[in-house]
Each structure stands twice: as C-alpha cells, then as structure tokens.
Design an enzyme around this catalytic site. Structure first.
Site, PDB file in Angstrom:
ATOM      1  N   ASN A  98       0.827  -1.211   0.000  1.00  0.00           N
ATOM      2  CA  ASN A  98       0.000   0.000   0.000  1.00  0.00           C
ATOM      3  C   ASN A  98       0.859   1.258   0.000  1.00  0.00           C
ATOM      4  OD1 ASN A  98      -2.327  -1.531   0.078  1.00  0.00           O
ATOM      5  ND2 ASN A  98      -2.741  -1.191   2.245  1.00  0.00           N
ATOM      6  N   ARG A 457      -5.064   3.049 -12.964  1.00  0.00           N
ATOM      7  CA  ARG A 457      -3.733   3.226 -12.384  1.00  0.00           C
ATOM      8  C   ARG A 457      -3.071   1.898 -12.039  1.00  0.00           C
ATOM      9  NH1 ARG A 457      -0.626   7.645 -12.517  1.00  0.00           N
ATOM     10  NH2 ARG A 457      -2.388   8.915 -11.836  1.00  0.00           N
ATOM     11  N   HIS A 487     -15.298   3.482 -14.781  1.00  0.00           N
ATOM     12  CA  HIS A 487     -15.118   2.655 -13.599  1.00  0.00           C
ATOM     13  C   HIS A 487     -16.311   1.726 -13.381  1.00  0.00           C
ATOM     14  CE1 HIS A 487     -14.640   2.113  -9.076  1.00  0.00           C
ATOM     15  NE2 HIS A 487     -13.429   1.837  -9.519  1.00  0.00           N
ATOM     16  N   TYR A 520     -11.799  -9.853  -2.360  1.00  0.00           N
ATOM     17  CA  TYR A 520     -12.589  -8.649  -2.140  1.00  0.00           C
ATOM     18  C   TYR A 520     -14.062  -9.029  -1.977  1.00  0.00           C
ATOM     19  CZ  TYR A 520      -8.658  -5.922  -4.167  1.00  0.00           C
ATOM     20  OH  TYR A 520      -7.434  -5.358  -4.437  1.00  0.00           O
TER      21      TYR A 520
END
Length: 749
Positions: A98, A457, A487, A520
C-alpha cells in the site's frame, strides 16, 4: 532476523498517525488510531466549525493523511495477536505494498505540484511542502512499527513453529558452502556491478528495485570506491535451506559473496537501499491524437520519472546516504531508514507457506443454489433461463465467481442464440478467463464491444495488452472517454429468443477479476428487466459513441445524474423525518468525501435521520458532533477480505429502497468517472442486502468506530458470546451464513 548490518528497531512511536494503544490479546484495550491531520491543527475545536468548514476544510480532512490513517488500521491486523501468524505476515506485506502505491501516486503528485510551483489556492497553508512534511511525520513511525512487528513479534513466533528467516552468519559452514554454490550457479551470472566514479556515471535505478550500495577499498592506492549491485528480481527473495522452512534473504547471500564481483578489492561493507519513482505523470487528454499511444508513452516516461522516496538500511553511514541523496536529488524528508529487511511486500510468498494451522480457516466459495448443477460447458443457455425466472444476486467471495459472473460471460460466448456482448473492463487478471471468453465470442461471429479503461492506475500496461488482443480477435474496442475514467462494472448480453431480442446483464461493484473476487467482497446483480436493459444500452452508446444521454429509467449514472439522485434520496429521508415518518440511511462504500453529499448527511442528521456509514477507507464526515452529527455513526471494517462492495439503503417511510454499484461518494467518482448504480427491487434480494449491512454494523471484531475528533477506536467483543456473529466478525459470520443458507435452500429444493 536483521539485515546484514542493521540492528533491531528501538525507536519510540512517533507523534502522528500512530495508535495510542495496540490491540494484541483479546482482553487488551481497544487500539486507537490518532488522525495524522491533527499534527497540523492540534488546537482546532471541531465543534466550533461551520457546516461549510466541516464539508470542505482540510483542517478536518486531508485525503493523503486520511489514507495513512486507514493504512494504520490495516497494519493493526499484523499487530493483533488474534490474527493467525502467517496472516499477520501477509498484512505486513499488504501495508508495505500500500505504501509503495501511495508514494508512487499520491506523494508523486505532490512532488509534481511542488516542482511546478503549484499551491492549492483553495486550501490556505496546505502547500505541497506542508503536506509532504506531514506525510513524512506520519509514515516514519509506521515504517518503524512494521519493522519492529516483524523482528520482535512475528519472526520469533514463527521460529516457534519451525519457520526461520536466518542471517547469513547464523548458518553453518556447510550451509554457507551450499549457498555459495547456489550463488555461483544461479545468481552470479545475472549480476552486473556498476562503479561510480568520474568515468562511470551514477547508474539508473529502476522503480521499487532492491540495490546494494557497496563500499570498497583499493589495497594498493587505499582509495575508497562506491559501487551499486542490483538484487535480481527474477530470483527468489527468500532462498530456502536444506530445511524447507528455513530461509536466507537473497541480498545477504550476495553481500557475503561480493568478493566474486570485486576481485582484488577489499569489500568494506554493503548496505541495501531502494528507490520509489513517481507514477503521477502530467497528461492532457484533450490534445491527445491517440489515447492508447498517449498512455503507452506515459508508461515509458514512468520508468525514468523522478525518485520520490529512498529507503535505506538504518546502519548506512552518512557518507553513503549523502551520495545517494545528492545523486537522486532528494530532500531529507524523502529518505526513510529501515531496521531489518527492505521491500516487505516480498513477504507474500512466506505468508503462502503450506502451514494451515497458522492461517485463516480455509474458505471455498459456495455455488449459489439457483446455479447449482449448471453444465459449465453447455451451449444450452441454461443460465439465461434461470435469470428469466427472477433477479439473481451473488456476494463474492462467499459465492463463487467462476460459476456465476464468469460463467455468465462464458455461456454468452458459447450460446448460438446470443448475438452481441458489451462489457466494461477496468481491471482484470493476467490470464483472464473473461477476456478469453470475449475473444472466443468474437471468433464465433458475435458482435463484441468492450470498453477497456487504459487509464486504470498501475494496470495500464496489462489493459493495453488486453485491448490489443481483443482488437486482433475482431472485437470493437474503445479505450475510455477523454477526461473521464470508466469505472462502471457492467456486462450486457443480447439474445435472440422466440418473442424477440432480450437483454440480459450483470451489474457489479467489483472488477471482472477472478483473483480479486476471492479476496474482495463484492456484489453482482443479474437480471433481464427491460427498463434497466434499456438504460444499459443507452449507457454503452454513451461509452462507445457520441450519445449525450441525460435521462435513465432506473440507473444512477455518473457524471450524469448520480450526485443529484443521491442528494434527492437523502432529501426524501429528511422530509420523512420532519413529517414523523420512518427515516434512516445506511451507506456502505470505500470512501466518502464529496462535499455536497457530506453536507446532505449532516443536514439529515440535524433533521433527525439515523445515518449509519460503513466506510472502509477515507472519510471526510465526522460523527457524533452535538447539534450537527449526533445521529451519524461511522465504522470501518478491516479483516481477511477487503471490503469493496457499495450498498445503499434508504428507509423511504417504511418502503425501503436499495442500491448497489461501482461508485464511492468521492468527488472523483461522481464527477470524473463513468459509474453505474442500480436499484435492487426484489424483496428477497433486499433481505440479503439488509443482512449484509446489519452484520457489518454489528461487527465487534473487525469494526473500527470513528470518534468525533477523527480518531478510530477498534471495537472489542467483550461480554459477547464468543461464537456470536458480533464476536466472530463480519467475514466469518457471512461465511457461516452463506454456507447455512445454501444448505437450507438446496434441502428445500
């Protein structure tokens, strides 16, 4: 275990961005995360600020510092003794990874602003210099805590279970001899020592690579020399010994065999170091002739972008540090001494060791009962028949991605009655079965249109590769809209049936990525309702053509109408509260900072609306302020799965409305991205969403509650039955619930 020259970390915790306590055993007091923004405004009384200031002021919220507060909550999973040991190691790797992305993107952006002489005119005092200084203050104690956790907590505990990360001097002579043979055979041929002197310019350092700064002395002239050796990334970082659970860092093997590279020279010492380069490259999409070529050129520029961070072994002498700082044109705040190993993101392979008793209980995603028995290779279109019977919803990773979302695309590719497939791709996996199915569909003569977002990204290179593969297969490929990122997570399938053409579709909260679907939490919605299908056709026309559609029957679409529609839904709750009708809002998302919607939520609280917010990461809003937000609660869920789903609930006077979709309540999502949110109207699916929300709100194991001053306090399951869902936490509770409900539905069938 230490690096070749570093000692154990012994610094005190820093002043900013650090927990006041660390949650270790269950009976310990809850951890509290101090917000880093308070380092700049410690004297501010949040209760004295106006509503406008609460919604917009960086004295309350700074995006960069708020993200660092979030990373502290992730790091606390590594500090927490209740987390299984190898999972603690994994969380160290996650927080390190991260930070790598944070420096590349966020710090890189601030560095670019600083170089251009830019100051944020709307944020008095918050120049790039000020923010960079605060970031350094918040990150240093985080790095120290990572190292101390690894060296003093996790590695000693792993040693008790036979897993050891050894220093080279700890090895026996025979082990060292075997490693030297390994080095000569597998490593030495790859290495290229690079001298630094008037005849040898300072070498290029690739992004995130691990290097050794080597100090040498000429035995004849007694002159000191400096050289750089790159630690190869195509060799295992942790080299196993004769015991497969014993490892030695690759850099230590190289350091103790440097005589092979510098024959006849005296090796004085070697110090690991690592650079991070800027990934925030200026772009002007309006002037681009070819978006794909522009992104490809940007990727080439990133390889040689400025260095924004230098990590060094804490024992590195000032002379070597000064040399690196000068050659890389860095400031003091850009340099981070590290005790112990650098590049902790490399701990992931160790966390994957086959030691089940040191990991979370294994979880195999469940096949949704309605999809049980589907023939994965059939061309019958059975899944479309199931969707015609009623809306279907799946919850990953509790439900299997491969037998639901992936199967939907694969079935569409095989089914001879399917005429067209349209899909958005933001991120996907390296060997994507979804992309393979789209290519197969095009090869079978179906119309396939894919919006590949090449500006995603850190996935730009892979997305460009997929875009070209899809084009070569005959798919119609668009690369996104100028000035916007696409998105949204949507798939549209047009099928020819007896009564005409019918649209089937999937709308999700997560990417079409089987790997992240196992890690996720995301919602996927399947339906063939005509009104939503019409909306999706209009949305794809907007994405691939020149449509300026502004009206949608059901969908909330950003940047077209989503902010306004959500504002109207909040206004509806305010009106209901003022009229004495039931009024409540529950919103689950990754981030919340859009000033317009934050203000609406404050207004809702003032009107008496109960507002529960489940926000994993950044959050501008402050709960519990008297007269302003005493009806608002904010919690963050951190655990084995990354909370990624976006769900909204509006009480609506007793007739609740539910929505799921791809957007967070962030300015970038609502203004600068194409997003899609869909209402969930089936009562049974609404019950499922409500259960997810309530399980999260009641979590006293993984939940962190935001306090009015911006601190986060970890909830604890004291006085709760140890086997209750509240004490087990969201993820275990939902695993058990999914397994139980699946068995019950199959039994009823």
């Amino acid at each position: 275990m230490t690096s070749s020259t570093a000692a154990h970390a012994d610094g005190a915790r820093g002043e900013t961005g650090t927990p006041e306590t660390i949650a270790l055993p269950m009976e310990s007091p809850p951890a509290i995360i101090q917000p880093a923004v308070r380092a700049y405004t410690p004297e501010i009384d949040i209760a004295t600020l106006s509503l406008d200031e609460l919604c917009t002021s960086e004295m309350v919220y700074n995006r960069e510092l708020s993200w660092l507060d979030f990373n502290w909550r992730v790091l606390n999973e590594a500090l927490d003794a209740r987390t299984p040991l190898l999972e603690r190691l994994r969380f160290l790797a996650i927080t390190a990874s991260n930070l790598d992305e944070f420096f590349r993107k966020r710090v890189g952006g601030l560095k670019r602003q600083k170089a251009a002489g830019m100051a944020h005119l709307n944020l008095p005092g918050w120049t790039p210099d000020v923010q960079l200084e605060l970031i350094a203050k918040a990150v240093r104690p985080m790095v120290e805590t990572q190292s101390r956790c690894l060296l003093e907590e996790i590695l000693p505990r792993l040693a008790e279970h036979g897993v050891r990360l050894l220093d080279y001097p700890e090895l026996t002579p025979s082990q060292q001899a075997r490693l030297r043979q390994y080095y000569l055979r597998e490593v030495y041929p790859i290495l290229t020592p690079l001298a630094v002197d008037p005849g040898h310019p300072f070498p290029f350092l690739s992004n995130l690579s691990l290097s050794l700064g080597v100090l040498l002395q000429d035995p004849i002239s007694h002159e000191r020399r400096f050289a750089r050796v790159k630690v190869p990334q195509n060799r295992p970082r942790w080299v196993p010994l004769d015991n497969p659970l014993h490892f030695v860092p690759l850099e230590q093997i190289i350091i103790h065999n440097l005589d092979t590279l510098f024959t006849g020279m005296e090796v004085i010492a070697a110090y690991p170091f690592r650079v991070t380069r800027n990934a925030d490259i200026a772009r002007n999409e309006e002037e681009a002739d070819d978006l794909l070529e522009m992104i490809s050129e940007e990727l080439r520029e990133q390889r040689f972008a400025d260095v924004v961070r230098l990590e060094i072994d804490a024992s590195m002498p000032d002379s070597v540090r000064a040399l690196l700082q000068s050659e890389l044109a860095l400031e003091q705040n850009d340099i981070y001494p590290v005790h112990g190993p650098l590049r902790l993101a490399d701990l992931f392979p160790l966390a994957d060791l086959n030691l089940p008793h040191l990991k979370y209980e294994p979880w195999t995603p469940i096949t949704p009962p309605r999809l049980a028995g589907l023939d994965r290779d059939s061309r019958s279109g059975e899944i479309f028949s199931i969707i015609r019977q009623g809306d279907l919803m799946v919850h990953h990773p509790y439900h299997s991605f491969s037998v639901s979302t992936q199967h939907f695309i694969e079935a569409a590719a095989r089914d001879p009655q399917v005429l067209a497939i349209k899909q958005t791709l933001y991120r996907t996996s390296a060997n994507s079965p979804v992309v393979a199915a789209l290519i197969q569909a095009a090869e079978r003569g179906k119309q396939v249109a894919v919006l590949v977002e090449v500006k995603a990204r850190f996935d730009e290179a892979q997305n460009i590769e997929w875009a070209r593969a899809l084009e070569n297969a005959g798919c119609h490929v668009a690369y996104g809209l100028v000035g916007l990122k696409t998105h949204s997570k949507i798939s549209l399938v047009i099928r020819e049936e007896e009564d005409g053409l019918r649209a089937y579709y999937h709308i999700g909260t997560g990417n079409y990525n089987p790997k992240t679907a196992a890690l996720y939490t995301d919602i996927g919605f399947f339906s063939c309702r005509p009104d939503i299908g019409t909306d999706l056709m209009d949305l794809f026309n907007y994405l691939t053509g020149y449509s300026r559609q502004t009206e949608y029957y059901k969908l909330l679409v950003a940047p077209v109408n989503m902010r306004q529609r959500f504002g109207a839904l909040i206004d509806g709750e305010i009106e209901n509260a003022l009229q004495g009708r039931p009024a409540r809002i529950i919103a689950k998302m990754n981030g919340l900072e859009d000033p317009f919607l934050v203000r609406k939520l404050y207004e809702a609280s003032q009107a008496g609306v109960a507002v529960d917010l489940i926000v994993r990461g950044n959050c501008r809003l402050r709960p519990g302020l008297p007269g302003i937000s005493e009806n608002i609660r904010v919690i963050s869920i951190i655990g084995r799965f990354l909370e990624h789903s976006r769900i909204w609930y509006f009480e609506n006077g007793g007739a609740p409305r539910y929505f799921i979709g791809s957007a967070d309540w962030m300015r970038r999502n609502l203004s600068n991205r194409v997003e899609a949110v869909v209402p969930i109207e089936d009562p049974y699916l609404q019950e499922q969403l409500y259960h997810i929300l309530q399980t999260s709100l009641n979590d006293h194991r993984q939940g962190w509650e935001m306090l009015p001053d911006g601190r986060y306090r970890q909830r604890t399951p004291h006085h709760l039955p140890p086997d209750s869902p509240e004490a087990l936490g969201t993820h275990i509770a939902l695993m058990r619930h999914t397994r139980r409900m699946s068995a019950q539905l199959l039994a009823d069938a």
